[in-house]
Design a protein around this motif. Structure first.
Motif, PDB file in Angstrom:
ATOM      1  N   ILE A   1      31.243  -0.836  80.059  1.00  0.00           N
ATOM      2  CA  ILE A   1      32.028   0.379  79.674  1.00  0.00           C
ATOM      3  C   ILE A   1      31.368   0.682  78.520  1.00  0.00           C
ATOM      4  CG2 ILE A   1      34.110   1.057  78.472  1.00  0.00           C
ATOM      5  CD1 ILE A   1      35.552  -0.651  80.764  1.00  0.00           C
ATOM      6  N   GLU A   2      31.064  -0.409  77.676  1.00  0.00           N
ATOM      7  CA  GLU A   2      30.415  -0.121  76.279  1.00  0.00           C
ATOM      8  C   GLU A   2      29.144   0.535  76.553  1.00  0.00           C
ATOM      9  OE1 GLU A   2      30.200  -3.552  73.623  1.00  0.00           O
ATOM     10  OE2 GLU A   2      32.512  -3.651  73.736  1.00  0.00           O
ATOM     11  N   GLN A   3      28.421   0.160  77.719  1.00  0.00           N
ATOM     12  CA  GLN A   3      26.960   0.598  77.806  1.00  0.00           C
ATOM     13  C   GLN A   3      27.059   2.004  78.209  1.00  0.00           C
ATOM     14  OE1 GLN A   3      24.147  -0.771  77.379  1.00  0.00           O
ATOM     15  NE2 GLN A   3      23.146   1.076  78.297  1.00  0.00           N
ATOM     16  N   ALA A   4      28.137   2.256  79.243  1.00  0.00           N
ATOM     17  CA  ALA A   4      28.689   3.721  79.815  1.00  0.00           C
ATOM     18  C   ALA A   4      28.478   4.674  78.636  1.00  0.00           C
ATOM     19  CB  ALA A   4      29.426   3.862  80.745  1.00  0.00           C
ATOM     20  N   GLU A   5      29.132   4.198  77.553  1.00  0.00           N
ATOM     21  CA  GLU A   5      29.359   5.307  76.429  1.00  0.00           C
ATOM     22  C   GLU A   5      28.247   5.471  75.697  1.00  0.00           C
ATOM     23  OE1 GLU A   5      32.654   4.360  73.710  1.00  0.00           O
ATOM     24  OE2 GLU A   5      33.857   3.164  75.266  1.00  0.00           O
ATOM     25  N   THR A   6      27.227   4.817  76.089  1.00  0.00           N
ATOM     26  CA  THR A   6      25.793   5.112  74.909  1.00  0.00           C
ATOM     27  C   THR A   6      24.992   6.161  75.839  1.00  0.00           C
ATOM     28  OG1 THR A   6      24.666   3.484  76.391  1.00  0.00           O
ATOM     29  CG2 THR A   6      25.827   2.641  74.256  1.00  0.00           C
ATOM     30  N   GLU A   7      25.494   6.422  77.071  1.00  0.00           N
ATOM     31  CA  GLU A   7      24.764   7.655  77.809  1.00  0.00           C
ATOM     32  C   GLU A   7      24.741   8.949  77.141  1.00  0.00           C
ATOM     33  OE1 GLU A   7      26.158   8.264  81.790  1.00  0.00           O
ATOM     34  OE2 GLU A   7      26.105   6.023  82.300  1.00  0.00           O
ATOM     35  N   ILE A   8      23.616   9.766  77.323  1.00  0.00           N
ATOM     36  CA  ILE A   8      23.594  10.932  76.404  1.00  0.00           C
ATOM     37  C   ILE A   8      24.438  12.089  77.491  1.00  0.00           C
ATOM     38  CG2 ILE A   8      21.811  12.878  75.891  1.00  0.00           C
ATOM     39  CD1 ILE A   8      19.839  10.795  75.604  1.00  0.00           C
ATOM     40  N   GLY A   9      25.203  12.933  76.698  1.00  0.00           N
ATOM     41  CA  GLY A   9      25.971  14.150  77.521  1.00  0.00           C
ATOM     42  C   GLY A   9      27.175  14.199  76.744  1.00  0.00           C
ATOM     43  N   ASP A  10      27.536  15.403  76.933  1.00  0.00           N
ATOM     44  CA  ASP A  10      29.148  15.601  76.358  1.00  0.00           C
ATOM     45  C   ASP A  10      30.019  15.213  77.137  1.00  0.00           C
ATOM     46  OD1 ASP A  10      30.490  16.975  74.263  1.00  0.00           O
ATOM     47  OD2 ASP A  10      30.918  18.403  76.098  1.00  0.00           O
ATOM     48  N   TYR A  11      29.748  15.004  78.352  1.00  0.00           N
ATOM     49  CA  TYR A  11      30.979  14.517  79.320  1.00  0.00           C
ATOM     50  C   TYR A  11      30.280  13.546  79.988  1.00  0.00           C
ATOM     51  CZ  TYR A  11      34.583  15.349  82.870  1.00  0.00           C
ATOM     52  OH  TYR A  11      35.818  14.939  83.445  1.00  0.00           O
ATOM     53  N   ILE A  12      31.079  12.470  79.968  1.00  0.00           N
ATOM     54  CA  ILE A  12      30.649  10.998  80.404  1.00  0.00           C
ATOM     55  C   ILE A  12      31.661  10.620  81.406  1.00  0.00           C
ATOM     56  CG2 ILE A  12      29.881   8.621  80.078  1.00  0.00           C
ATOM     57  CD1 ILE A  12      29.061   9.706  77.408  1.00  0.00           C
ATOM     58  N   ASP A  13      31.222  10.176  82.784  1.00  0.00           N
ATOM     59  CA  ASP A  13      31.996   9.542  83.655  1.00  0.00           C
ATOM     60  C   ASP A  13      31.807   8.124  83.254  1.00  0.00           C
ATOM     61  OD1 ASP A  13      33.071  11.439  85.488  1.00  0.00           O
ATOM     62  OD2 ASP A  13      31.131  11.953  86.213  1.00  0.00           O
ATOM     63  N   LEU A  14      32.944   7.488  82.753  1.00  0.00           N
ATOM     64  CA  LEU A  14      32.942   6.019  82.342  1.00  0.00           C
ATOM     65  C   LEU A  14      32.809   5.112  83.214  1.00  0.00           C
ATOM     66  CD1 LEU A  14      35.604   6.507  79.243  1.00  0.00           C
ATOM     67  CD2 LEU A  14      33.053   6.318  79.006  1.00  0.00           C
ATOM     68  N   LEU A  15      33.069   5.458  84.503  1.00  0.00           N
ATOM     69  CA  LEU A  15      32.891   4.358  85.757  1.00  0.00           C
ATOM     70  C   LEU A  15      31.645   4.814  86.401  1.00  0.00           C
ATOM     71  CD1 LEU A  15      36.672   3.828  86.629  1.00  0.00           C
ATOM     72  CD2 LEU A  15      35.249   2.421  85.110  1.00  0.00           C
ATOM     73  N   GLY A  16      30.736   5.523  85.967  1.00  0.00           N
ATOM     74  CA  GLY A  16      29.636   6.041  86.590  1.00  0.00           C
ATOM     75  C   GLY A  16      29.796   6.546  88.135  1.00  0.00           C
ATOM     76  N   ASN A  17      29.041   6.042  89.080  1.00  0.00           N
ATOM     77  CA  ASN A  17      29.308   6.494  90.399  1.00  0.00           C
ATOM     78  C   ASN A  17      30.609   6.037  91.191  1.00  0.00           C
ATOM     79  OD1 ASN A  17      26.792   7.709  90.319  1.00  0.00           O
ATOM     80  ND2 ASN A  17      25.732   5.762  91.195  1.00  0.00           N
TER      81      ASN A  17
ATOM     82  N   TYR B   1      45.002   7.362  91.602  1.00  0.00           N
ATOM     83  CA  TYR B   1      43.943   6.751  91.041  1.00  0.00           C
ATOM     84  C   TYR B   1      44.158   7.079  89.508  1.00  0.00           C
ATOM     85  CZ  TYR B   1      42.513  11.662  91.327  1.00  0.00           C
ATOM     86  OH  TYR B   1      42.542  12.960  91.367  1.00  0.00           O
ATOM     87  N   ALA B   2      43.279   6.529  88.809  1.00  0.00           N
ATOM     88  CA  ALA B   2      43.169   6.560  87.426  1.00  0.00           C
ATOM     89  C   ALA B   2      41.257   7.001  87.212  1.00  0.00           C
ATOM     90  CB  ALA B   2      43.187   5.408  86.523  1.00  0.00           C
ATOM     91  N   TYR B   3      41.352   8.351  86.423  1.00  0.00           N
ATOM     92  CA  TYR B   3      39.874   8.777  86.550  1.00  0.00           C
ATOM     93  C   TYR B   3      39.549   8.867  84.759  1.00  0.00           C
ATOM     94  CZ  TYR B   3      36.221  12.376  86.282  1.00  0.00           C
ATOM     95  OH  TYR B   3      34.993  13.120  86.119  1.00  0.00           O
ATOM     96  N   PRO B   4      38.958   8.180  84.234  1.00  0.00           N
ATOM     97  CA  PRO B   4      38.563   8.024  82.991  1.00  0.00           C
ATOM     98  C   PRO B   4      37.220   8.480  82.654  1.00  0.00           C
ATOM     99  CG  PRO B   4      38.061   5.768  83.692  1.00  0.00           C
ATOM    100  CD  PRO B   4      38.368   6.793  85.030  1.00  0.00           C
ATOM    101  N   VAL B   5      37.026   9.373  81.342  1.00  0.00           N
ATOM    102  CA  VAL B   5      35.798  10.224  81.003  1.00  0.00           C
ATOM    103  C   VAL B   5      35.843  10.049  79.507  1.00  0.00           C
ATOM    104  CG1 VAL B   5      36.051  11.595  83.044  1.00  0.00           C
ATOM    105  CG2 VAL B   5      36.928  12.268  80.893  1.00  0.00           C
ATOM    106  N   LYS B   6      34.856  10.394  78.914  1.00  0.00           N
ATOM    107  CA  LYS B   6      34.684  10.609  77.469  1.00  0.00           C
ATOM    108  C   LYS B   6      33.955  11.984  77.287  1.00  0.00           C
ATOM    109  CE  LYS B   6      33.172   8.631  73.220  1.00  0.00           C
ATOM    110  NZ  LYS B   6      32.499   7.489  72.472  1.00  0.00           N
TER     111      LYS B   6
END
Length: 460
Positions: free
Chosen positions: A54-70, A83-88
């Motif tokens: 999860i911490e690694q996902a937050e380092t992705e570049i972009g204004d809208y990040i799918d925190l669970l990736g694919n 379901y639960a759909y988390p983003v940042k």
């Protein structure tokens, strides 16, 4: 039982928003924010490898990040159909909880009308999944299809009552906007927190009721909602951020008013301290330290109040742009979503206007405190100057006296030959007394001269 108590494929969604990394927060606080957010999704079952991912996902570049990736979503446990759909996005965590009941073995049962009493169960089931309150805010979305000939308005009222979200809910009071979009009737209800309330008292519900046009209707409606979900996730985020920033500004205003009262107390005591027969320098120095401390705190509050004003403006602008984006991506005219722009008008008129006025009026306290500090510093400097002149005067007088006494003692001491000698005009004790008397006389004369010079300088 009337048909206004039924819905086809009733679904409840909750959009929750948490602060990810606020201004000035430490790494420990940011880590705590992250952990509290993910507890809403995984509870206490979040493993260390998951946390690292999860911490690694937050380092992705972009204004809208799918925190669970694919993977995108975390499915609810069977037999729940949700379901639960988390983003940042930006400095905000967001998660959508979606629940439409239980998985039906027979897919045809999905399209059978259900009593809207189930909405309360859907809501409670979502809430039971987490015990951490939203730090920024939350919004509810209820949608489904109407049966043939069903009255949309009456059904929407029944849905709102069955949800039991708002204490002492009143449709006429809470309904803020309504309109049609994508072939559905939209009803937006909102009960904002009072200026002395907190963000947990912010209740926002959007009810979306589609017309039914046969067996193929539900899949089509679900496609529309699936396309709308990411848009609503951001739209509601901007909306909740506006309300959250305004509530933050109310607490800052309260803190500033408390500090203003302390400033007034300091200022009101200054005339008495200035006109006192004898100024207490130590007390003035303590007052100066206190004023400087209050000044630092007050300036910080003013700065943070300005930050909240900017936060409201930025997110309100993003809210309006997102409405245009929704209309564009759904292939509709932006005027069709004009009913949802009523929030923007309200926030512009109440929130921005109020915070601007608070900034102007409360900033005056900062200038008042600056004047108080300068006055106290001036008095202290004057008193120190007086003290320095007195000290120099004393040192000068004593110095002259000691010098005179020393010279006299040296002269007469040279005349002392022997205590028993008749030629010795003065004894040692007499020389000592005489030199002291001459020293005192010299000191008095020098004191008089120094005072005279001081008066002459003062008259120029």
């Amino acid at each position: 039982m009337t048909n206004e108590n039924w819905l086809i494929y009733p679904t409840v969604d909750l959009f929750v928003y948490d602060l990810a990394d606020g201004i000035g927060q430490s790494e420990d606080k940011i880590s705590q924010n992250r952990q509290q957010f993910w507890q809403k999704i995984y509870g206490d079952k979040l493993s260390q490898p998951q946390q690292t991912q999860i911490e690694q996902a937050e380092t992705e570049i972009g204004d809208y990040i799918d925190l669970l990736g694919n993977q995108k979503v975390v499915a609810f446990e069977s037999p729940l159909d949700g379901y639960a759909y988390p983003v940042k996005f930006g400095d905000t965590y967001a998660v959508q909880f979606d629940l439409s009941g239980k998985i039906e073995p027979d897919s045809d049962k999905k399209f059978v009308p259900k009593e809207i009493d189930c909405l309360e169960w859907l809501k409670s089931t979502i809430i039971s999944r987490f015990n951490q309150p939203a730090t920024i805010g939350q919004s509810w979305l209820v949608w489904g299809e109407l049966t043939s000939g069903q009255d949309a308005l009456k059904t929407a009222k029944n849905c709102y009552n069955k949800l039991e979200l708002v204490p002492n809910a009143k449709w006429d009071r809470d309904l803020k906007a309504s309109g049609q979009f994508l072939g559905a009737n939209f009803y937006e209800l909102w009960l904002p927190p009072g200026d002395r309330g907190n963000i947990s008292q912010n209740y926002h519900v959007l009810i979306c009721l589609f017309s039914n046009s046969g067996e193929a209707s539900i899949p089509t409606t679900r496609q529309k909602m699936t396309k709308l979900y990411p848009q609503f996730l951001r739209l509601f985020g901007y909306r909740n951020k506006v309300i959250w920033a305004y509530q933050q500004s109310r607490q800052l205003k309260s803190n500033l008013k408390d500090a203003s009262r302390k400033i007034q107390e300091i200022v009101s005591l200054l005339p008495e301290q200035v006109n006192a027969a004898k100024v207490d320098l130590k007390q003035l120095q303590q007052n100066l330290v206190y004023c400087l401390t209050i000044f630092s705190i007050y300036a910080n509050y003013i700065s943070r109040l300005e930050e909240q004003e900017n936060t409201i403006k930025t997110n309100l602008n993003n809210y309006n742009k997102r409405l245009e984006t929704i209309a564009e991506r759904m292939g509709n005219d932006k005027n069709e979503l004009k009913f949802m722009a009523s929030f923007s008008d309200f926030a512009e008129e109440k929130y921005i206007t109020q915070v601007k006025a608070d900034n102007r009026s409360l900033s005056a306290g900062l200038r008042l405190l600056e004047n108080a500090i300068q006055t106290i510093e001036g008095i202290i400097e004057i008193e120190r100057a007086k003290s320095d002149r007195t000290l120099n005067f004393t040192i000068g007088t004593v110095g002259v006296g000691i010098g005179t006494s020393g010279v006299a003692a040296s002269i007469y001491a040279s005349q002392i030959k022997s205590p028993a000698s008749p030629e010795n005009p003065m004894s040692a004790s007499q020389v000592l007394v005489l030199s002291l008397l001459l020293g005192i006389a010299g000191g008095l004369v020098s004191a008089g001269l120094l005072k005279l010079l001081d008066r002459i300088r003062g008259s120029k």
